[in-house]
Design an enzyme around this catalytic site. Structure first.
Site, short mmCIF file in Angstrom:
data_model
loop_
_atom_site.label_atom_id
_atom_site.label_comp_id
_atom_site.label_asym_id
_atom_site.label_seq_id
_atom_site.Cartn_x
_atom_site.Cartn_y
_atom_site.Cartn_z
N ASP A 124 42.22 46.57 35.16
CA ASP A 124 40.75 46.59 35.21
C ASP A 124 40.16 47.99 34.96
OD1 ASP A 124 41.09 43.97 35.92
OD2 ASP A 124 40.74 44.30 38.06
N GLN A 246 47.31 39.33 29.32
CA GLN A 246 46.88 40.73 29.34
C GLN A 246 47.74 41.58 30.27
OE1 GLN A 246 42.15 40.60 29.21
NE2 GLN A 246 43.09 38.76 30.03
O1 F6P Z 1 42.72 42.97 39.22
C1 F6P Z 1 43.52 42.58 38.14
C2 F6P Z 1 43.18 41.18 37.72
O2 F6P Z 1 44.06 40.83 36.66
C3 F6P Z 1 41.73 40.93 37.35
O3 F6P Z 1 41.44 41.36 36.05
C4 F6P Z 1 41.64 39.46 37.56
O4 F6P Z 1 40.30 39.08 37.82
C5 F6P Z 1 42.50 39.23 38.76
O5 F6P Z 1 43.43 40.30 38.79
C6 F6P Z 1 43.25 37.95 38.80
O6 F6P Z 1 43.83 37.87 40.05
P1 F6P Z 1 45.05 36.96 40.43
O7 F6P Z 1 46.27 37.59 39.87
O8 F6P Z 1 45.07 36.99 41.93
O9 F6P Z 1 44.78 35.63 39.84
#
Ligand code: F6P
Length: 293
Positions: A124, A246
């Site tokens: 992020d 990503q």
């Molecule tokens: O903070 C990193 C991130 O990949 C964000 O871009 C995304 O909103 C979130 O984590 C997704 O979280 P999780 O892995 O808990 O689904």
């Protein structure tokens, strides 16, 4: 010294390289690796990995010592358990690799008397104090690759695709990807739908498959698609969520270099007992030095 290391929150490519270099640089000390971030400290879940294993993993995305988002850590009892484990291992300093939420946790531990060193690792790029966080470059590359691949098919059908990229509440990832794929519009939290409509009207004069990049958590992709479909009834709109691709794959060479730099800075701070620090990257720090140095 007894040094603990965790990876916390969303993983990002380059975290393994950072971990390997930390362990290599600090090998004369007792390094304790906890699995699953703060949750692993609570559960006293110690990883036993040698340097060779860490080296083999260094280029891969993910994080070999696992990550988690620990809700228990946020409770008074969980926090107490975390302090207890750190005390039990006589930890002199805890190194936290993580993003925004993990930084908040590190600050809480610091307030409770634990020495911490924080390394920004999140796709992020939302750690205010640092211009770069480990994982960002690879995430951009992965998203650009995804958009370029999908958009070749969009072009064949004259379709307009909305690509939703991650970034939580930070627009950095969306904006960088938009720049690199030459998007017609990058929709971030401050964007207005009418601006997007105007951008598309312009774009359609020369391009029948314009690219829209949408930052997640701004407006729902499907609603935006419906809205555009009504504004441009003759066009065919699609949505593609770039998603976890990503965070994955192999770290870019730029990422590996950055990760090594962050690790080296953190290791030096620790060796000099410079605790309670955040390692930052300053992109404005290019220097002007004599050519014959
Ligand atoms: O903070 C990193 C991130 O990949 C964000 O871009 C995304 O909103 C979130 O984590 C997704 O979280 P999780 O892995 O808990 O689904």
């Amino acid at each position: 010294m007894n040094i603990a290391i965790i990876g916390s929150g969303g993983d990002g490519a380059g975290m393994n390289e950072c971990l390997y270099n930390l362990c290599k640089n600090l090998k004369s000390h007792n390094v304790v690796l906890f699995n699953y971030g703060y949750q692993g400290i609570i559960d006293n879940n110690v990883a036993s990995l040698d340097l060779k294993t860490l080296k083999n993993e260094r280029k891969n995305g993910g994080i070999i010592i696992k990550s988690s988002r620990s809700s228990e850590f946020m409770t008074p009892n969980g926090f107490k358990k975390c302090l207890k484990t750190l005390e039990q291992h006589k930890i002199d300093v805890l190194v936290v690799m993580g993003g925004n939420g993990s930084l908040a946790g590190a600050k809480e531990l610091h307030s409770a008397g634990i020495n911490v060193v924080f390394i920004p690792t999140t796709i992020d790029n939302d750690i205010e104090a640092s211009d770069y966080s480990i994982g960002f470059n690879t995430a951009i590359n992965n998203a650009v690759d995804f958009v370029q691949k999908v958009n070749t098919s969009m072009k064949a059908f004259d379709r307009t695709c909305i690509y939703e990229v991650m970034g939580r509440h930070c627009p950095d990832l969306a904006m960088q990807v938009a720049k690199q794929v030459n998007a017609s519009f990058c929709f971030v939290s401050t964007s207005k739908k009418t601006e997007l409509v105007n951008a598309l009207k312009q774009a359609y004069k020369t391009d029948l498959a314009p690219i829209i990049i949408l930052q997640e958590n701004t407006t729902p992709a499907d609603e935006l698609k419906e809205y555009l479909q009504q504004k441009f009834p003759k066009r065919d709109f699609k949505v593609a969520i770039v998603g976890y691709v990503q965070r994955g794959g192999v770290a870019t060479s730029c990422e590996l270099k950055m990760a090594k730099g962050f690790a080296s800075c953190a290791s030096n701070a620790i060796k000099n007992k410079q605790f309670n620090k955040l390692i930052r990257f300053d992109s404005a720090k290019n220097e002007f030095i004599p050519i014959n140095i």
